[in-house]
Design an enzyme around this catalytic site. Structure first.
Site, PDB file in Angstrom:
ATOM      1  N   HIS A 157       0.815  -1.229   0.000  1.00  0.00           N
ATOM      2  CA  HIS A 157       0.000   0.000   0.000  1.00  0.00           C
ATOM      3  C   HIS A 157       0.845   1.274   0.000  1.00  0.00           C
ATOM      4  CE1 HIS A 157      -4.038  -1.822   0.612  1.00  0.00           C
ATOM      5  NE2 HIS A 157      -3.299  -2.834   1.021  1.00  0.00           N
ATOM      6  N   ASP A 369       3.602   9.344  -1.933  1.00  0.00           N
ATOM      7  CA  ASP A 369       2.430   8.617  -1.425  1.00  0.00           C
ATOM      8  C   ASP A 369       2.122   7.453  -2.358  1.00  0.00           C
ATOM      9  OD1 ASP A 369       0.312   8.123   0.271  1.00  0.00           O
ATOM     10  OD2 ASP A 369      -0.462  10.172   0.191  1.00  0.00           O
TER      11      ASP A 369
HETATM   12  O1  F6P Z   1      -0.400   3.931   3.613  1.00  0.00           O
HETATM   13  C1  F6P Z   1      -0.157   2.716   4.215  1.00  0.00           C
HETATM   14  C2  F6P Z   1      -1.110   2.454   5.360  1.00  0.00           C
HETATM   15  O2  F6P Z   1      -1.005   1.132   5.792  1.00  0.00           O
HETATM   16  C3  F6P Z   1      -2.538   2.765   4.953  1.00  0.00           C
HETATM   17  O3  F6P Z   1      -3.124   1.685   4.261  1.00  0.00           O
HETATM   18  C4  F6P Z   1      -3.166   3.128   6.237  1.00  0.00           C
HETATM   19  O4  F6P Z   1      -4.140   4.101   6.102  1.00  0.00           O
HETATM   20  C5  F6P Z   1      -2.042   3.696   7.072  1.00  0.00           C
HETATM   21  O5  F6P Z   1      -0.829   3.285   6.486  1.00  0.00           O
HETATM   22  C6  F6P Z   1      -2.269   3.241   8.489  1.00  0.00           C
HETATM   23  O6  F6P Z   1      -1.272   3.493   9.348  1.00  0.00           O
HETATM   24  P1  F6P Z   1      -1.319   2.924  10.836  1.00  0.00           P
HETATM   25  O7  F6P Z   1      -1.873   1.529  10.778  1.00  0.00           O
HETATM   26  O8  F6P Z   1       0.089   2.959  11.281  1.00  0.00           O
HETATM   27  O9  F6P Z   1      -2.208   3.825  11.604  1.00  0.00           O
END
Ligand code: F6P
Length: 464
Positions: A157, A369
């Protein structure tokens, strides 16, 4: 049809009545409901002492949630440590911010192994396993070492960095060998895919066979896998109708009243240094300095819920933004107007849909991003007869699909200020044309399309 087993660090809230918050959670749930299956991952709880030994299982129809609490040390080394202080800055090209330590790399491996130990006994031979994101790169190899032969796919992601950047990581080959244990590896964009293919070509002596559909067959580390770009998207139709009703909601009315006829620029991001927020604040400051007609006529609403709050770089960016917004507001505010409304809190999807529809400009300027779904959501929430303008970073994956946005370099503060000016004065006809073109893309490639293309490709594995 094979059962689907989804593995992700975070698992959507287990509450049948409650709609899952994000598009990804909705998409994953839809896929799981179709085939039946398991959603396996961290519970979000940190406990003192050891991580939980047996997953907590909750059955909802044909779907089983299996979640584990993490012990403090595992949480520190795996989540705060290697995932968020090494891989996250590395994958976002922030080499100055990376922490390298054997302790956290080992913690990351250990937690992946521990997750795989707990999932393996729940698997059936015909299952398809779909693993998500940078927290879980070694997970597939850990499962294979336990004798699991199921089809396994991985989706990243975040961006995948250029080989020169990746090679800053000690033992980078080991990480990529782990990635090659999957049958299918998905990225957001062709750029990410090309970086991966170049790593395989130049760092592993592996082979890359480009196929007519843009995917690549990879032979490396004695394995054959398919790598392909699957740009993630949003539930376009759902957001369109949500925004139509939210346009008349109480929150939207309150926002409009508070603007007293002023224009609105909106930004919505997790409070993360990859999102380019200091540069964005400076670009708004530059707009007010260079185009003074906007003083007291335009407000900038930045929603930035805090995230990863134990990690020092996140504490630092929070402090920096508080100071910056205070300084800019001090410089330009009037007794009846505050230029930047900076909020460290989150809002539900419905409220945000109304805010997006109200805003004349969506300002999405990450320094790097993977995709950025806010950009897509902003577009889907516009009134097609009088849409706002998206100002979008060229370093967001979304820029590859939304070329009709005003594409900017987020490091170029003056350039972003000029793009804001262009957005604020853009004639309605041009706004409508740009919006209609982006909506065609978002309707053709929505979250359902993303999920189905990935699952369909995984169904065809193995590729050897
Ligand atoms: O961008 C990668 C990601 O895993 C997204 O899918 C998600 O919104 C974000 O990071 C979540 O971050 P965390 O789980 O650290 O709050």
């Amino acid at each position: 049809m094979s059962r689907l087993v989804v593995v992700s660090n975070r698992v959507a809230p287990i509450d049948e009545g409650k709609q899952a918050a994000g598009g990804l959670a909705v998409a994953v749930l839809a896929a799981l409901k179709k085939t039946g299956g398991i959603w396996f991952g961290w519970s979000g709880n940190v406990v003192e002492g050891e991580s939980q030994d047996e997953p907590r299982r909750t059955d909802v129809g044909r779907l089983t949630y299996a979640t584990l609490d993490l012990g403090r040390r595992d949480f520190e080394e795996y989540y705060n440590g290697f995932a968020n202080q090494t891989l996250w800055p590395l994958f976002h090209y922030r080499l100055g911010l990376i922490e390298v330590s054997r302790r956290t790399r080992e913690g990351y491996k250990r937690v992946n192994g521990y997750f795989a130990d707990r999932l393996a006994p729940l698997l059936r031979p015909d299952d398809m396993v779909w693993v998500h994101d940078y927290h879980l790169i070694p997970f597939g190899e850990e499962l294979r070492q336990k004798g699991c032969q199921q089809r396994m796919g991985f989706f990243l992601h975040t961006p995948f960095p250029a080989p020169e950047v990746l090679s800053v990581l000690p033992n980078h080959r080991e990480l990529i060998r782990e990635l090659c244990a999957y049958d299918l590896v998905g990225f957001h964009t062709q750029v990410d895919l090309r970086c991966f293919a170049n790593y395989i070509r130049f760092e592993t002596n592996g082979e890359v066979e480009e196929r007519a559909d843009g995917s690549m067959l990879i032979r490396a580390f004695d394995r054959t896998l398919l790598a392909r770009a699957f740009p993630i998207s949003i539930d376009t139709a759902n957001l369109e109708s949500l925004a139509q009703t939210a346009a008349r909601s109480r929150h939207t009315e309150r926002l409009k009243e508070s603007l007293v006829g002023r224009r609105l620029i909106i930004g919505v991001d997790r409070l993360d240094y990859s999102k380019g927020l200091p540069q964005r604040f400076q670009a708004f400051e530059q707009l007010l300095a260079s185009y003074q007609e906007h003083c007291n006529r335009v407000s900038f609403l930045q929603v930035a819920p805090p995230s990863r709050e134990d990690v020092p770089e996140y504490i630092a960016i929070r402090r920096e933004l508080s100071e910056l917004s205070g300084r800019i507001n001090g410089r330009f505010a009037e007794f009846d107007w505050v230029p930047i409304r900076y909020l460290n809190k989150s809002f539900g999807r419905r409220v945000l849909a109304g805010f997006y529809r109200t805003a004349n400009v969506g300002l999405v300027t990450p320094l790097r991003d993977g995709m950025n779904l806010v950009a897509k959501e902003y577009v889907a929430c516009q009134d097609p007869d009088d849409p706002g303008v998206l100002v979008l970073s060229c370093f967001a994956g979304a820029a590859r699909e939304l070329g009709e946005a005003l594409i900017v370099n987020p490091f170029d503060v003056e350039g972003v200020a000029d793009a804001l000016q262009r957005a604020l004065i853009m004639p309605q006809g041009e706004r409508k044309e740009r919006h209609a073109a982006m909506m065609r893309t978002l309707r053709a490639h929505d979250i359902g399309w993303w999920r189905e293309s990935y699952v369909d490709a995984l169904t065809r594995a193995p590729y050897g």
